[in-house]
Structure formats: C-alpha cells, structure tokens
Design an enzyme around this catalytic site. Sequence first.
Site, PDB file in Angstrom:
ATOM      1  N   HIS A 125      37.910  30.041  40.678  1.00 37.10           N
ATOM      2  CA  HIS A 125      38.432  31.002  39.583  1.00 37.10           C
ATOM      3  C   HIS A 125      39.432  30.549  38.734  1.00 37.10           C
ATOM      4  CE1 HIS A 125      35.886  34.400  41.196  1.00 37.10           C
ATOM      5  NE2 HIS A 125      36.507  34.199  42.461  1.00 37.10           N
ATOM      6  N   ASP A 155      39.658  31.864  32.139  1.00 35.24           N
ATOM      7  CA  ASP A 155      38.178  32.657  31.898  1.00 35.24           C
ATOM      8  C   ASP A 155      38.212  32.748  30.227  1.00 35.24           C
ATOM      9  OD1 ASP A 155      37.485  32.477  34.505  1.00 35.24           O
ATOM     10  OD2 ASP A 155      38.483  34.617  34.851  1.00 35.24           O
TER      11      ASP A 155
END
Length: 375
Positions: A125, A155
Amino acid sequence: MGPLHGQKILEIAGIGPGPFCAMLLADLGATVIRIERAEGPAGSRHDVSLRNRRSLALDLKRPEAIEAVLRMAETSDALIEGFRPGVMERLGLGPEVVRARNPRLVYGRMTGWGQEGPLAKAAGHDINYIALTGALHAMGRAGEPPAPPLNLVGDYGGGGMLLAFGILAALLERERSGQGQVVDAAMVDGAALLMAPIFGMKARGRWGEDRAANLLDGAASFYDSYACAGGGFVAVGPIEPQFFDEMVARMGLDPKLFEGRMEPAKWAAHKALLAAAFMTKTRDEWAAIFAESDACVSPILSMAEAPHHPHNAARGSFVEHHGAMQPAPAPRFSRTPGGFTAPPPLRGEHSQEILAEFGFSEAEINALAPERATR
C-alpha cells in the site's frame, strides 16, 4: 468540452490511483468507460473519484466478455489497469494482445512496485511504497515514528498523477509516430520522483538524515504549525526575511528576539517564543490579523471548513455535485475548460448504451449483460 474531448479511454476497474487517474482524464473531457465486475456492491453517487464516467459491468471470466473488451479497445485511445503484474495477461487482456488489435492504443499500467523487480508481485500500500523511497522517513516529529501523509504521496501524487502524465505523454508522442506504447507507472517510482528536490538539497549538504532537523520538515521556527487559543492551529511559512519581518511585526514581537533565525541551533528557542505568542489568540483572530498580508501565515482548516474559505469560494475550488462536496476539476484552461458531465456511476448502470455505442447487437448485449439490457 475539456481539452481531452474526443479521447476514448477504457478503465479496468480497480481502487486508489487507477480510478484517480481516470478521474483526472475524465474531468478534462476524455470519454472514460469503467469496466467493472458483473457482481459486487452497487456503488455510490458519493464516490468522488469515479465522477464523469460511465460503468459497464462484464464477467471477465467469460471468453465472450474478454472478446468484447478487445473489440472496444480496437476503437479506443488508451486503456488503464491497476492489477499486479501478470493478472491482465492471465485474463487474456495483456498489452501484447490488446495492442495487436489496436497498435495505436496507449496501455497504462498502475502498480505499486512496477512490472519487474524483486517486489513486483508483492502486496503493498501507499505507506510501503513511500517507505522505500526516503519519503516516509523524512516526515514526522523528532523522536517519534514517521507520520503517514494520508495516502497522497504514493497513491495519488506518485501514482495516479504519474500515470495520467505518462498516458498524455504517450498520446502526444503517438501524433508523431502513429504508434501507441505501454506506460509502466509504479508508485515507488513516483514517490521517489517527488523526492527529487529533497535529494537535491541532500546532495548539496542542505538536508540531513535526522527527522525534524531540516528547513522544510518542521524543525525551523518559521516553517511549522502552531497551536492557538481555543484549540485551532495556524501554518507558518515565512522563509524569506521580508515575509518573516512582516509576521513578527503583525504579532507585535521584537525582531531582535529572532536574530540569527536561519541558524538551526536557534530554531528551538525561536519556536518557543512563537508558540507562546500564538497561544494568546484564537486561530480565527490570527487569520484576521494576517489577512491580505505577505506574512505567509494561514489558518489550518478542516475538510468541512476548507470549501467555505473566501479564497476557495471565490475560485470555486470546491463544488457540491450530486450531494457530495468535492474538489473541482483542475487545472484550468482558457478555451477548453474541464467540468462535470456525470455523477459517479452505479455498477453496470450504462452497460446497454455503452455496448450499443460500440456496435454490439441486441443479442450480444443480452448475452453480455442480460440483467442490465432493459435498464
């Protein structure tokens, strides 16, 4: 119509940076079709990152659905996917297969670790990607663990925006060569790229390894956040001397107290002086004092407050669309502005019309999406 009007993009549904990239392109006028799984949650009109596009639900385990995507790719400009390496190939939708049907297509791949390397197929992540680039290590207070900066760096800044940039560059190059290509956008690469100016400072001896000991990481008295009376906070950033002098003057402080302000050895003492001063008034009182000044002092606003700040309101930086407050499309264009064309779609909401637009027959539509063909 935005500057990308006329560009047709297929988005193989995923989460995080892939949808964010698709939103950026759709905001600027591209026709983005989100291809989702046939089964799953219905979706939400408030899922902001899915705005400005339509949804087609297909069962990609069926060969006829894979063939449908390939047919759609024949007349599309780009495709976005965000699976681990090898997944699209196993589906029969890898770049070699897709681009064999349309050599002009730009194939955008969004992953955490990239298409190759020891970690390429590992889970991860945002926090993992920025951990390996030096970015996370640099964020946070001295003596405390690094502080995750939401999931903005890996992200979205290092992922979704990097992929959008890569796709646009490939589309621009296609105008010269007539050929598409594969864009490998890895969040670990993007996070590293965002650190380029900091690595430059380190190379020049102007950035150390210790956290909260450098110019821009909260160590400097003139680049940090301070608590105010009543529980609010202000952001302070007058790096240049003329801006710092204005801040001190508006606070009614003696400038002699801050002599040698650029010397790291004095930052802690100067910070204590500013911290005590800021606690004498509320955040909003300080905001009024520093309004229309070059002191580089701003109130720290919550997400609920930010849309209503006079500057944000004047520019329309936030808008309420279909019941959801959200950032407006950006950047801005003088002739071909982006905007809102549709709310976030429900899963498979537009299956019938999308397949019809791509030339599928009624029988084919019924076979591919029977439960949606009569919507």
